[in-house]
Design a protein around this motif. Structure first.
Motif, PDB file in Angstrom:
ATOM      1  N   TYR A 106       0.832  -1.207   0.000  1.00  0.00           N
ATOM      2  CA  TYR A 106       0.000   0.000   0.000  1.00  0.00           C
ATOM      3  C   TYR A 106       0.865   1.254   0.000  1.00  0.00           C
ATOM      4  N   PHE A 107       1.787   1.343   0.920  1.00  0.00           N
ATOM      5  CA  PHE A 107       2.558   2.585   1.042  1.00  0.00           C
ATOM      6  C   PHE A 107       3.606   2.740  -0.053  1.00  0.00           C
ATOM      7  N   ASN A 108       4.128   1.626  -0.583  1.00  0.00           N
ATOM      8  CA  ASN A 108       5.108   1.751  -1.663  1.00  0.00           C
ATOM      9  C   ASN A 108       4.497   2.239  -2.965  1.00  0.00           C
ATOM     10  N   ASN A 109       3.158   2.294  -3.046  1.00  0.00           N
ATOM     11  CA  ASN A 109       2.511   2.878  -4.222  1.00  0.00           C
ATOM     12  C   ASN A 109       2.507   4.402  -4.191  1.00  0.00           C
ATOM     13  N   LEU A 110       2.845   4.992  -3.043  1.00  0.00           N
ATOM     14  CA  LEU A 110       2.933   6.446  -2.964  1.00  0.00           C
ATOM     15  C   LEU A 110       4.243   6.921  -3.580  1.00  0.00           C
ATOM     16  N   THR A 111       4.352   8.214  -3.798  1.00  0.00           N
ATOM     17  CA  THR A 111       5.448   8.785  -4.575  1.00  0.00           C
ATOM     18  C   THR A 111       6.591   9.260  -3.687  1.00  0.00           C
ATOM     19  N   TYR A 112       7.809   8.873  -4.044  1.00  0.00           N
ATOM     20  CA  TYR A 112       8.970   9.353  -3.290  1.00  0.00           C
ATOM     21  C   TYR A 112       9.236  10.820  -3.617  1.00  0.00           C
ATOM     22  N   SER A 113       9.456  11.624  -2.577  1.00  0.00           N
ATOM     23  CA  SER A 113       9.811  13.030  -2.763  1.00  0.00           C
ATOM     24  C   SER A 113      10.647  13.488  -1.590  1.00  0.00           C
ATOM     25  N   GLU A 114      11.680  14.236  -1.842  1.00  0.00           N
ATOM     26  CA  GLU A 114      12.555  14.721  -0.786  1.00  0.00           C
ATOM     27  C   GLU A 114      11.917  15.894  -0.053  1.00  0.00           C
ATOM     28  N   ASP A 115      12.261  16.017   1.227  1.00  0.00           N
ATOM     29  CA  ASP A 115      11.631  17.009   2.094  1.00  0.00           C
ATOM     30  C   ASP A 115      11.733  18.452   1.601  1.00  0.00           C
ATOM     31  N   PRO A 116      12.890  18.929   1.152  1.00  0.00           N
ATOM     32  CA  PRO A 116      12.947  20.334   0.718  1.00  0.00           C
ATOM     33  C   PRO A 116      11.960  20.655  -0.404  1.00  0.00           C
ATOM     34  N   LYS A 117      11.762  19.709  -1.316  1.00  0.00           N
ATOM     35  CA  LYS A 117      10.835  19.937  -2.421  1.00  0.00           C
ATOM     36  C   LYS A 117       9.385  19.830  -1.979  1.00  0.00           C
ATOM     37  N   LEU A 118       9.101  18.854  -1.099  1.00  0.00           N
ATOM     38  CA  LEU A 118       7.714  18.599  -0.714  1.00  0.00           C
ATOM     39  C   LEU A 118       7.245  19.498   0.417  1.00  0.00           C
ATOM     40  N   TRP A 119       8.099  19.672   1.447  1.00  0.00           N
ATOM     41  CA  TRP A 119       7.679  20.390   2.653  1.00  0.00           C
ATOM     42  C   TRP A 119       8.414  21.707   2.867  1.00  0.00           C
ATOM     43  N   GLY A 120       9.446  21.975   2.069  1.00  0.00           N
ATOM     44  CA  GLY A 120      10.191  23.216   2.241  1.00  0.00           C
ATOM     45  C   GLY A 120      11.103  23.218   3.443  1.00  0.00           C
ATOM     46  N   GLU A 121      11.450  22.027   3.953  1.00  0.00           N
ATOM     47  CA  GLU A 121      12.366  21.870   5.082  1.00  0.00           C
ATOM     48  C   GLU A 121      13.409  20.822   4.741  1.00  0.00           C
ATOM     49  N   GLN A 122      14.566  20.936   5.374  1.00  0.00           N
ATOM     50  CA  GLN A 122      15.628  19.972   5.119  1.00  0.00           C
ATOM     51  C   GLN A 122      15.273  18.587   5.640  1.00  0.00           C
TER      52      GLN A 122
END
Length: 223
Positions: free
Chosen positions: A72-88
């Motif tokens: 279930y969770f591996n179907n979600l999309t990988y994204s790094e924190d700075p791009k997704l949340w604006g934090e390191q």
């Protein structure tokens, strides 16, 4: 995954012993309305799918639960924190993770850990582990499942979808592992030395304070 000094990794998280009742939250109309407001209509369908996954099933084994949750969770999309949340380095709670439709390795691992406990997997059988992903030369997080205290752990990972024993994951170098209460420095893929309380780990503690509709953070960008 990200490149981080090892000294920083050992100071990042903190924990408490009580898992939030995600299934109860997901069934609440108020939560679904809030998720739609913050993340859009698709998030409500993802929440309902997760609630369905967590519905009681007679006779289901731990191995089946591991596969259901990992897939279930591996179907979600990988994204790094700075791009997704604006934090390191931002550790999303499971509601934020499914709301945003993705996240990084910590988010996959946290969501899998909580959901497995929701499904009745004994907390004593589960740990989250920081490892070094050798192929990427980056630090990474996975979930470990120990059938017995002396068993070789199974590894739930978002890099490789197939659940494998730790001995098969020669691409991962163990660093430390933790659960809601304790922290271990890993001596091998199977054994670790108790290093104290998980309360040393600040990002973990911060994440656990954000299990309510008041703390559903909007991502910096849509996935």
């Amino acid at each position: 995954m990200r490149s981080l000094p090892l000294a920083m990794l050992c100071l990042l998280l903190a924990g408490t012993a009580q898992a939030s009742r995600m299934s109860d939250y997901l069934a609440q109309p108020a939560l679904q309305q809030k998720m739609e407001e913050v993340y859009g209509k698709g998030s409500v369908q993802r929440a309902k799918a997760l609630a369905q996954l967590m519905a009681p099933r007679a006779g289901i084994s731990d191995q089946q639960k591991l596969s259901l949750v990992n897939n279930y969770f591996n179907n979600l999309t990988y994204s790094e924190d700075p791009k997704l949340w604006g934090e390191q380095d931002y550790w999303a709670n499971p509601l934020e993770f499914i709301g945003a439709r993705g996240g990084d390795c910590e988010d996959y691992s946290i969501a899998k850990y909580y959901t497995l406990m929701e499904l009745g997997v004994d907390e004593k059988k589960l740990r989250m582990a920081y490892v070094k992903a050798l192929a990427y030369n980056q630090f990474h997080m996975v979930v470990l499942y120990f059938a017995t205290p002396k068993s070789e752990p199974l590894v739930l990972d978002n890099i490789k979808a197939t659940i494998q024993p730790g001995s098969k994951r020669t691409d991962l170098l163990p660093v430390y592992s933790f659960d809601a209460k304790s922290l271990w420095i890993m001596k091998s893929r199977r054994e670790g030395t108790l290093a104290g309380s998980a309360d040393r780990l600040a990002q973990w503690k911060s994440m656990q304070t954000r299990f309510s509709t008041e703390h559903l953070r909007s991502p910096r960008r849509a996935l």
